[in-house]
Scaffold this active site. Structure first.
Site, PDB file in Angstrom:
ATOM      1  N   CYS A 171       0.865  -1.182   0.000  1.00 45.02           N
ATOM      2  CA  CYS A 171       0.000   0.000   0.000  1.00 45.02           C
ATOM      3  C   CYS A 171       0.906   1.238   0.000  1.00 45.02           C
ATOM      4  CB  CYS A 171      -0.907  -0.099   1.230  1.00 45.02           C
ATOM      5  SG  CYS A 171      -2.187   1.126   1.428  1.00 45.02           S
ATOM      6  N   ASP A 222      -7.940  -2.634  -8.949  1.00 40.47           N
ATOM      7  CA  ASP A 222      -7.224  -1.536  -8.293  1.00 40.47           C
ATOM      8  C   ASP A 222      -6.881  -0.483  -9.344  1.00 40.47           C
ATOM      9  OD1 ASP A 222      -5.882   0.014  -6.463  1.00 40.47           O
ATOM     10  OD2 ASP A 222      -4.279  -1.435  -6.054  1.00 40.47           O
ATOM     11  N   HIS A 260      -7.150  -4.180  -3.857  1.00 41.05           N
ATOM     12  CA  HIS A 260      -6.040  -3.501  -3.193  1.00 41.05           C
ATOM     13  C   HIS A 260      -5.914  -4.028  -1.765  1.00 41.05           C
ATOM     14  CE1 HIS A 260      -3.323  -0.012  -2.748  1.00 41.05           C
ATOM     15  NE2 HIS A 260      -3.759   0.021  -1.489  1.00 41.05           N
TER      16      HIS A 260
END
Length: 327
Positions: free
Chosen positions: A197, A252, A283
């Protein structure tokens, strides 16, 4: 699955060991920085609830059952130009092997130092690597603490604190941790970096700042961007020496929109970049696919999403360990 590199800012490193475990999490916030590219807005399909990020008893329980040696260490270093030392808290796990091992530096998500990050670090040690995860919010709390102390303020405090981290501090922190772990007696001196992330973007950026890395593993993070946050920063990418391996989710769009330009830019610069996209995953699939399955009475979409994330997580681990084994 579709298959599709510094300067050290420290002068001294002093360590002591302590035994405190953090509980952390936050709600992701949009953020941007010209160099660090701290962007983390989320579309509805990408967002996980703050509860999912904070309540990780399953990760805590797995960690507690691990037979491997785990410890928290304090790493002190003096940033370039600073009058005082900075102290970082980092979680280290050692593999049960007979030979010295490659080290992997783990960069946490936008949620800060969480129990899942600690569990992932332990899983890397299980795979045969010395793994270390620094709390990059160390010292940022009102009383000098890190993620756990900041999280106690309010639900958005961790995201806000990460947004305010300076690129130079992040790089200096990672340099200090890399120097520490690569010099451990159990380490063979080789080091790779991985991030998730927000940490995924940071792992890509750190590859531009540390020429000694053997590899960078970018999980659903973007390449360094220019100030407009729309254009790949090729000048920064030109500093990369290590191969970069990307792990992306099919669902994503925000991150995937940056991939064509990243692929083109890395190819133009003659840099090794190998992204893989895991179709059907969302994600954050490394954490989502690591969690327990939904309850039996959950709706079908929740079950399908979990199955896709778990499949992506399992396939990513196979690919990741195969690459690590060749470093």
């Amino acid at each position: 699955m579709t298959l599709v590199k510094p300067q050290q800012a420290y002068s001294t490193i002093v360590l002591t060991v302590f035994s405190i475990f953090f509980v952390s999490g936050c709600t992701a916030k949009h953020q941007a920085h010209s160099e660090a590219h701290l962007d983390h807005s989320h579309t509805a399909s990408e967002t996980v609830s703050s509860a999912d990020a904070v309540v990780q008893d399953w990760a805590k329980q797995r960690l507690a059952k691990s037979p491997r040696h785990q410890e928290w260490v304090k790493i002190k270093y003096k940033p370039a130009g600073a009058a005082n030392e900075r102290e970082l808290s980092a979680f280290v796990v050692y593999p049960e092997v007979t030979k010295k091992a490659t080290a992997v530096l783990v960069i946490h998500e936008i949620f800060g130092m969480s129990e899942w990050v600690q569990s992932l670090t332990d899983q890397l040690a299980e795979a045969g690597y010395v793994a270390i995860a620094p709390d990059l919010l160390s010292g940022m709390g009102p009383n000098g603490g890190g993620t756990a102390e900041i999280r106690a303020q309010d639900s958005n405090a961790v995201g806000k604190a990460i947004r305010d981290l300076s690129p130079s501090q992040i790089t200096a922190d990672l340099d200090a941790v890399a120097a520490y772990v690569s010099n451990l007696p159990a380490s063979n001196g080789k080091i790779a970096v991985t991030g998730y992330c927000w940490g995924g973007s940071q792992s890509f950026r750190y590859a531009t700042n540390n020429s000694k890395l053997k590899a960078a593993f970018v999980f659903y993070g973007s390449a360094p961007m220019k100030e407009d946050q729309k254009t790949i920063d090729k000048d920064t990418l030109s500093r990369i020496k290590a191969p970069v391996y990307g792990f992306y989710a099919g669902n994503d769009a925000r991150i995937n929109a940056t991939l064509p330009a990243t692929i083109e830019g890395m190819k133009e610069l003659n840099k090794k970049y190998e992204p893989a996209t895991y179709q059907g995953a969302g994600h954050g699939f490394m954490r989502a696919g690591d969690a327990p399955p939904p309850a039996s009475d959950a709706d079908q979409k929740a079950k399908d999403d979990y199955a896709a994330n778990k499949k992506a997580r399992d396939e990513a681990w196979i690919r990741w360990k195969a690459i690590l084994g060749k470093l």
